[in-house]
Design a protein around this motif. Sequence first.
Motif, short mmCIF file in Angstrom:
data_model
loop_
_atom_site.label_atom_id
_atom_site.label_comp_id
_atom_site.label_asym_id
_atom_site.label_seq_id
_atom_site.Cartn_x
_atom_site.Cartn_y
_atom_site.Cartn_z
N MET A 1 26.79 37.34 28.39
CA MET A 1 27.19 38.04 29.59
C MET A 1 27.45 39.50 29.25
N THR A 2 27.23 40.39 30.16
CA THR A 2 27.39 41.82 29.91
C THR A 2 28.63 42.34 30.60
N SER A 3 28.94 43.61 30.29
CA SER A 3 30.10 44.22 30.93
C SER A 3 29.87 44.46 32.42
N ALA A 4 28.64 44.23 32.91
CA ALA A 4 28.35 44.35 34.34
C ALA A 4 28.93 43.17 35.12
N ALA A 5 29.44 42.19 34.41
CA ALA A 5 30.00 41.02 35.07
C ALA A 5 31.24 41.40 35.87
N LYS A 6 31.41 40.72 36.98
CA LYS A 6 32.58 40.91 37.85
C LYS A 6 33.43 39.66 37.81
N LEU A 7 34.71 39.83 38.08
CA LEU A 7 35.63 38.70 38.06
C LEU A 7 35.59 37.97 39.40
N ALA A 8 35.27 36.70 39.35
CA ALA A 8 35.27 35.85 40.55
C ALA A 8 36.56 35.06 40.59
N GLU A 42 42.59 48.41 45.16
CA GLU A 42 41.85 48.94 44.02
C GLU A 42 41.16 47.79 43.29
N GLY A 43 39.87 47.93 43.02
CA GLY A 43 39.13 46.94 42.25
C GLY A 43 38.48 45.83 43.07
N PHE A 44 38.74 45.79 44.37
CA PHE A 44 38.11 44.77 45.22
C PHE A 44 36.63 45.10 45.38
N ILE A 45 35.78 44.08 45.23
CA ILE A 45 34.34 44.27 45.39
C ILE A 45 33.84 43.63 46.67
N GLY A 46 34.24 42.41 46.94
CA GLY A 46 33.80 41.74 48.16
C GLY A 46 34.32 40.33 48.23
N ARG A 47 34.20 39.74 49.41
CA ARG A 47 34.64 38.35 49.59
C ARG A 47 33.66 37.62 50.48
N SER A 48 33.65 36.33 50.31
CA SER A 48 32.85 35.50 51.20
C SER A 48 33.57 35.35 52.52
N GLY A 49 32.78 35.37 53.57
CA GLY A 49 33.31 35.00 54.87
C GLY A 49 33.13 33.50 55.04
N TYR A 50 33.24 33.06 56.28
CA TYR A 50 33.17 31.63 56.59
C TYR A 50 32.11 31.44 57.66
N GLU A 51 31.26 30.45 57.46
CA GLU A 51 30.17 30.19 58.41
C GLU A 51 30.70 30.06 59.84
N GLY A 52 30.02 30.73 60.76
CA GLY A 52 30.37 30.62 62.17
C GLY A 52 31.56 31.46 62.59
N ALA A 76 40.03 23.13 54.62
CA ALA A 76 41.27 23.53 53.96
C ALA A 76 41.21 25.01 53.63
N PRO A 77 42.36 25.67 53.53
CA PRO A 77 42.35 27.09 53.20
C PRO A 77 41.82 27.31 51.78
N SER A 78 40.84 28.18 51.70
CA SER A 78 40.28 28.54 50.40
C SER A 78 39.63 29.91 50.56
N SER A 79 39.51 30.60 49.45
CA SER A 79 38.85 31.91 49.48
C SER A 79 38.05 32.10 48.21
N LEU A 80 37.06 32.97 48.32
CA LEU A 80 36.16 33.27 47.21
C LEU A 80 35.90 34.77 47.26
N SER A 81 36.19 35.47 46.16
CA SER A 81 35.98 36.91 46.15
C SER A 81 35.63 37.41 44.76
N LEU A 82 35.19 38.66 44.71
CA LEU A 82 34.84 39.33 43.45
C LEU A 82 35.70 40.57 43.27
N TRP A 83 36.10 40.80 42.02
CA TRP A 83 36.97 41.92 41.65
C TRP A 83 36.42 42.60 40.41
N ALA A 84 36.83 43.84 40.21
CA ALA A 84 36.34 44.62 39.07
C ALA A 84 36.86 44.08 37.74
N ASP A 85 38.10 43.58 37.75
CA ASP A 85 38.70 43.14 36.50
C ASP A 85 39.98 42.34 36.78
N LEU A 86 40.53 41.78 35.73
CA LEU A 86 41.75 40.96 35.85
C LEU A 86 42.93 41.77 36.37
#
Length: 191
Positions: A1-8, A42-52, A76-86
């Motif tokens: 993996m490279t440093s281009a990886a984002k934190l999920a 700061e560091g937020f890249i994006g998040r998944s929305g929810y179908e519909g 059930a409540p859940s979320s999925l997102s990407l961030w720059a780092d820990l």
Amino acid sequence: MTSAAKLAIYNFGLFVASYDSPAVEGFRLREPANFSAAECAEGFIGRSGYEGEPGPESWGTQVFPRFINGSGFEWAPSSLSLWADLESLMAFSYSGVHADALKHAKNWQVEKQWPALVLWWSEGRPDWAEAVERFEYLHDHGPGPRAFHFKDPYGYDGERISIDRTRVRELAALNAERHKHLMSHVLSMKV
């Protein structure tokens, strides 16, 4: 993996009652503020929305971990997102608007018999199925480079790392400035 990886990050919980019930109103009221706070953190890249639902595109078909089985819920409540780092994710998660929601979560969610969240490094955009697979993997096998949490973090190179707590505090202070209006709004809400 490279440093281009984002934190999920993926998290999952079960409500104490249906989403539209009075028992979960405090969560419902805070949910839009939490999304807004994340989006300008700061560091937020994006998040998944929810179908519909209005908002961001869903990153695949939403699925849930096996812990939903027998709960009586189909969703059930859940979320999925990407961030720059820990540090960016930790600064958002444990201070300000989101920290207020975490403080009250015991009022809205059942006690977890599974991890609160799972973290991993992603070179692309993860989908819900991958997130759930990693979440269950963390539960079944414990933390490692494939699936971990804040208490036992790994870098994108697969090696254990330490979180820079000074940077977390700096980022939390930046976010606090950005979230002033949201924070005052959240503090006025029903728990």
